[in-house]
Design a protein around this motif. Structure first.
Motif, PDB file in Angstrom:
ATOM      1  N   TRP A 282      54.557  -4.328 -17.572  1.00  0.00           N
ATOM      2  CA  TRP A 282      54.766  -5.468 -16.660  1.00  0.00           C
ATOM      3  C   TRP A 282      53.797  -5.463 -15.477  1.00  0.00           C
ATOM      4  O   TRP A 282      53.802  -6.400 -14.689  1.00  0.00           O
ATOM      5  CB  TRP A 282      56.196  -5.442 -16.123  1.00  0.00           C
ATOM      6  N   LYS A 283      53.030  -4.416 -15.335  1.00  0.00           N
ATOM      7  CA  LYS A 283      52.117  -4.298 -14.184  1.00  0.00           C
ATOM      8  C   LYS A 283      52.907  -4.555 -12.887  1.00  0.00           C
ATOM      9  O   LYS A 283      54.033  -4.120 -12.766  1.00  0.00           O
ATOM     10  CB  LYS A 283      50.933  -5.244 -14.341  1.00  0.00           C
ATOM     11  N   MET A 284      52.343  -5.328 -11.955  1.00  0.00           N
ATOM     12  CA  MET A 284      53.030  -5.526 -10.666  1.00  0.00           C
ATOM     13  C   MET A 284      53.768  -6.878 -10.676  1.00  0.00           C
ATOM     14  O   MET A 284      53.485  -7.772  -9.884  1.00  0.00           O
ATOM     15  CB  MET A 284      52.009  -5.455  -9.516  1.00  0.00           C
TER      16      MET A 284
ATOM     17  N   TYR B  62      44.485   2.206 -27.557  1.00  0.00           N
ATOM     18  CA  TYR B  62      43.105   1.715 -27.451  1.00  0.00           C
ATOM     19  C   TYR B  62      43.149   0.338 -26.804  1.00  0.00           C
ATOM     20  O   TYR B  62      43.719  -0.602 -27.350  1.00  0.00           O
ATOM     21  CB  TYR B  62      42.446   1.634 -28.833  1.00  0.00           C
ATOM     22  N   GLU B  63      42.574   0.252 -25.602  1.00  0.00           N
ATOM     23  CA  GLU B  63      42.594  -1.001 -24.848  1.00  0.00           C
ATOM     24  C   GLU B  63      41.188  -1.306 -24.331  1.00  0.00           C
ATOM     25  O   GLU B  63      40.803  -0.820 -23.256  1.00  0.00           O
ATOM     26  CB  GLU B  63      43.540  -0.883 -23.659  1.00  0.00           C
ATOM     27  N   PRO B  64      40.417  -2.063 -25.106  1.00  0.00           N
ATOM     28  CA  PRO B  64      39.082  -2.405 -24.606  1.00  0.00           C
ATOM     29  C   PRO B  64      39.191  -3.128 -23.261  1.00  0.00           C
ATOM     30  O   PRO B  64      39.970  -4.083 -23.127  1.00  0.00           O
ATOM     31  CB  PRO B  64      38.501  -3.319 -25.691  1.00  0.00           C
TER      32      PRO B  64
ATOM     33  N   ILE C  58      41.435  -6.886 -21.671  1.00  0.00           N
ATOM     34  CA  ILE C  58      42.690  -6.808 -20.909  1.00  0.00           C
ATOM     35  C   ILE C  58      42.801  -7.964 -19.925  1.00  0.00           C
ATOM     36  O   ILE C  58      41.950  -8.105 -19.026  1.00  0.00           O
ATOM     37  CB  ILE C  58      42.814  -5.458 -20.200  1.00  0.00           C
ATOM     38  N   GLY C  59      43.798  -8.791 -20.157  1.00  0.00           N
ATOM     39  CA  GLY C  59      44.082  -9.906 -19.253  1.00  0.00           C
ATOM     40  C   GLY C  59      43.025 -10.994 -19.283  1.00  0.00           C
ATOM     41  O   GLY C  59      42.987 -11.855 -18.402  1.00  0.00           O
ATOM     42  N   THR C  60      42.155 -10.991 -20.291  1.00  0.00           N
ATOM     43  CA  THR C  60      41.048 -11.955 -20.324  1.00  0.00           C
ATOM     44  C   THR C  60      41.237 -13.052 -21.347  1.00  0.00           C
ATOM     45  O   THR C  60      40.494 -14.019 -21.355  1.00  0.00           O
ATOM     46  CB  THR C  60      39.737 -11.227 -20.690  1.00  0.00           C
TER      47      THR C  60
ATOM     48  N   GLY D  80      45.327  -5.454 -25.363  1.00  0.00           N
ATOM     49  CA  GLY D  80      44.247  -6.310 -24.859  1.00  0.00           C
ATOM     50  C   GLY D  80      44.472  -7.736 -25.316  1.00  0.00           C
ATOM     51  O   GLY D  80      44.116  -8.090 -26.436  1.00  0.00           O
ATOM     52  N   SER D  81      45.133  -8.534 -24.435  1.00  0.00           N
ATOM     53  CA  SER D  81      45.386  -9.948 -24.713  1.00  0.00           C
ATOM     54  C   SER D  81      46.127 -10.191 -26.036  1.00  0.00           C
ATOM     55  O   SER D  81      45.857 -11.162 -26.750  1.00  0.00           O
ATOM     56  CB  SER D  81      44.083 -10.752 -24.665  1.00  0.00           C
ATOM     57  N   VAL D  82      47.051  -9.300 -26.329  1.00  0.00           N
ATOM     58  CA  VAL D  82      47.927  -9.537 -27.487  1.00  0.00           C
ATOM     59  C   VAL D  82      48.881 -10.673 -27.124  1.00  0.00           C
ATOM     60  O   VAL D  82      49.371 -10.749 -25.986  1.00  0.00           O
ATOM     61  CB  VAL D  82      48.728  -8.263 -27.835  1.00  0.00           C
TER      62      VAL D  82
ATOM     63  N   VAL E 139      51.308  -4.355 -24.461  1.00  0.00           N
ATOM     64  CA  VAL E 139      51.132  -5.758 -24.081  1.00  0.00           C
ATOM     65  C   VAL E 139      51.417  -5.953 -22.601  1.00  0.00           C
ATOM     66  O   VAL E 139      52.442  -5.493 -22.092  1.00  0.00           O
ATOM     67  CB  VAL E 139      52.085  -6.644 -24.930  1.00  0.00           C
ATOM     68  N   GLY E 140      50.521  -6.624 -21.909  1.00  0.00           N
ATOM     69  CA  GLY E 140      50.707  -6.926 -20.499  1.00  0.00           C
ATOM     70  C   GLY E 140      51.257  -8.331 -20.320  1.00  0.00           C
ATOM     71  O   GLY E 140      52.479  -8.557 -20.384  1.00  0.00           O
ATOM     72  N   GLY E 141      50.366  -9.289 -20.120  1.00  0.00           N
ATOM     73  CA  GLY E 141      50.763 -10.666 -19.780  1.00  0.00           C
ATOM     74  C   GLY E 141      51.838 -11.250 -20.692  1.00  0.00           C
ATOM     75  O   GLY E 141      52.796 -11.867 -20.215  1.00  0.00           O
ATOM     76  N   ALA E 142      51.684 -11.058 -21.992  1.00  0.00           N
ATOM     77  CA  ALA E 142      52.616 -11.697 -22.937  1.00  0.00           C
ATOM     78  C   ALA E 142      53.964 -10.978 -23.015  1.00  0.00           C
ATOM     79  O   ALA E 142      54.836 -11.392 -23.778  1.00  0.00           O
ATOM     80  CB  ALA E 142      51.977 -11.777 -24.325  1.00  0.00           C
TER      81      ALA E 142
HETATM   82  C1  PEP Z   1      47.786  -4.007 -20.488  1.00  0.00           C
HETATM   83  O1  PEP Z   1      48.072  -4.173 -19.303  1.00  0.00           O
HETATM   84  O2  PEP Z   1      47.867  -2.869 -20.981  1.00  0.00           O
HETATM   85  C2  PEP Z   1      47.326  -5.154 -21.283  1.00  0.00           C
HETATM   86  C3  PEP Z   1      46.966  -4.939 -22.515  1.00  0.00           C
HETATM   87  O3  PEP Z   1      47.333  -6.366 -20.657  1.00  0.00           O
HETATM   88  P1  PEP Z   1      47.177  -7.811 -21.376  1.00  0.00           P
HETATM   89  O4  PEP Z   1      48.072  -7.809 -22.578  1.00  0.00           O
HETATM   90  O5  PEP Z   1      47.578  -8.795 -20.343  1.00  0.00           O
HETATM   91  O6  PEP Z   1      45.733  -7.949 -21.782  1.00  0.00           O
END
Ligand code: PEP
Length: 249
Positions: A10-12, A167-169, A173-175, A212-214, A233-236
Motif C-alpha cells: 500500500w506504500k504511504m 523482481y521489480e524493474p 513501478i508506478g509507471t 511493476g504496474s500489475v 502490487v502497489g497501485g492496483a
Molecule cells: C510496488 O510498489 O512494489 C509496485 C510494484 O508498485 P506498482 O504496482 O504501483 O507499480
C-alpha cells in the motif's frame, strides 16, 4: 501446481479508518481458501487497524514495508524487525526500489535488513530490479543478480532459502509500463539459477514474485509465465474490489 502469492504494497496510502473499510470490502469478496497466499503491507501506523480487521482471517498474512537493521535502541522514527514481529508481521519488504532510489538505501543496507529480519523470524521479501538506463545498457541480469547476492550475503544459505524474491524493474513501478511475461520470465529464470547456485541445491522453494504496474488486465498473463510464483502490487492493490479480482486471478 504452484500456489501463487499475492502481495499488496500500500506504500504511504490508507490511514487506519480507510484500511479498516478496505478490509471490510475486501473480505466480502475474498473468502478463505488454501490455494493462494495473500499478504498485505500497510503503512506502519495503519498496521494495528489491519491486524484488528483480520483477527478472524489467519489465512491472510501481514508484513511491514520497511525495518531498521538494529534490534532496538536510540533510532528515532524507525521500527525494528523485533517490533514488527511482535506486532503481527510475518514478512518485510527489503530493498524496494523506492527505498533504494528515494531514500538512498544501499546494497549493504539491504543485507543488514535481511539479517535483522532473519534474526527476528520475519521472512524478507527481497526486491531487486534494474533502472531503465541499466536495462538499455544490457545490464539487467548483472544488476539484479548483484542486488540479490548482496541482500542474501548476510545470512546462511539455509536462511536465504526461506526468503522470497520480488523482481521489480524500476521503470515499471508506478509507471503503467509492465515487463512482458516473456521478459519477466527471463529475469526470473536467471534469479532462479543464481539462487540454486547460492543455495547449493538443484532446486529451491524460494518464490519469485513479479512487480511493476500489475493490474487486473495483465495479472493472469504475468502469473502464467514460467517461474513467476506470484505478484507484488502497489497501485492496483489500493482498491478493495480491484485487488480481490487480482487475487482471484
Ligand atoms: C510496488 O510498489 O512494489 C509496485 C510494484 O508498485 P506498482 O504496482 O504501483 O507499480
Amino acid at each position: 501446481m504452484k500456489q501463487p502469492i499475492f502481495a499488496a504494497n500500500w506504500k504511504m496510502n490508507h490511514a487506519p479508518a480507510d484500511a479498516t473499510a478496505f478490509m471490510r470490502a475486501f473480505l466480502a469478496h475474498f473468502g478463505k481458501r488454501q490455494d493462494r497466499g495473500v499478504i498485505f503491507f500497510p503503512p506502519a501506523l495503519s498496521f494495528g487497524a489491519v491486524v484488528g480487521a483480520l483477527k478472524d482471517r489467519p489465512d491472510i498474512q501481514l508484513g511491514v514495508q520497511n525495518i531498521y537493521w538494529e534490534d532496538k535502541g536510540a533510532f528515532t522514527g524507525e521500527n525494528s524487525a523485533t517490533i514488527a514481529r511482535a506486532s503481527g508481521a510475518k514478512y518485510v519488504l527489503v530493498g524496494h526500489s523506492e527505498r533504494r532510489h528515494v531514500f538512498g538505501e544501499t546494497e549493504e543496507e539491504t543485507g543488514k535488513k535481511v539479517a535483522a529480519a532473519t534474526r527476528a523470524g520475519l521472512t524478507p521479501i527481497v526486491c531487486v530490479g534494474e533502472t531503465l538506463a541499466q536495462r538499455e545498457a544490457g545490464e539487467t541480469e548483472m544488476v539484479v543478480l548483484r542486488q540479490l547476492r548482496a541482500a542474501l550475503s548476510t545470512v546462511s544459505s539455509n536462511d536465504a532459502g526461506n526468503a522470497v524474491i520480488a523482481y521489480e524493474p524500476v521503470w515499471a513501478i508506478g509507471t503503467g509500463k509492465t515487463a512482458t511475461p516473456a521478459d519477466a520470465s527471463t529475469v526470473h529464470q536467471a534469479i532462479g539459477a543464481e539462487l540454486r547456485r547460492l543455495l547449493d541445491s538443484g532446486s529451491t522453494a524460494v518464490p519469485i514474485l513479479y512487480g511493476g504496474s500489475v493490474n487486473r488486465g495483465n495479472a493472469a498473463d504475468l502469473l502464467a509465465a514460467p517461474e513467476v510464483d506470484g505478484l507484488l502490487v502497489g497501485g492496483a492493490s489500493l482498491d478493495a474490489e480491484g485487488w480481490a479480482s487480482i487475487v482471484l486471478t
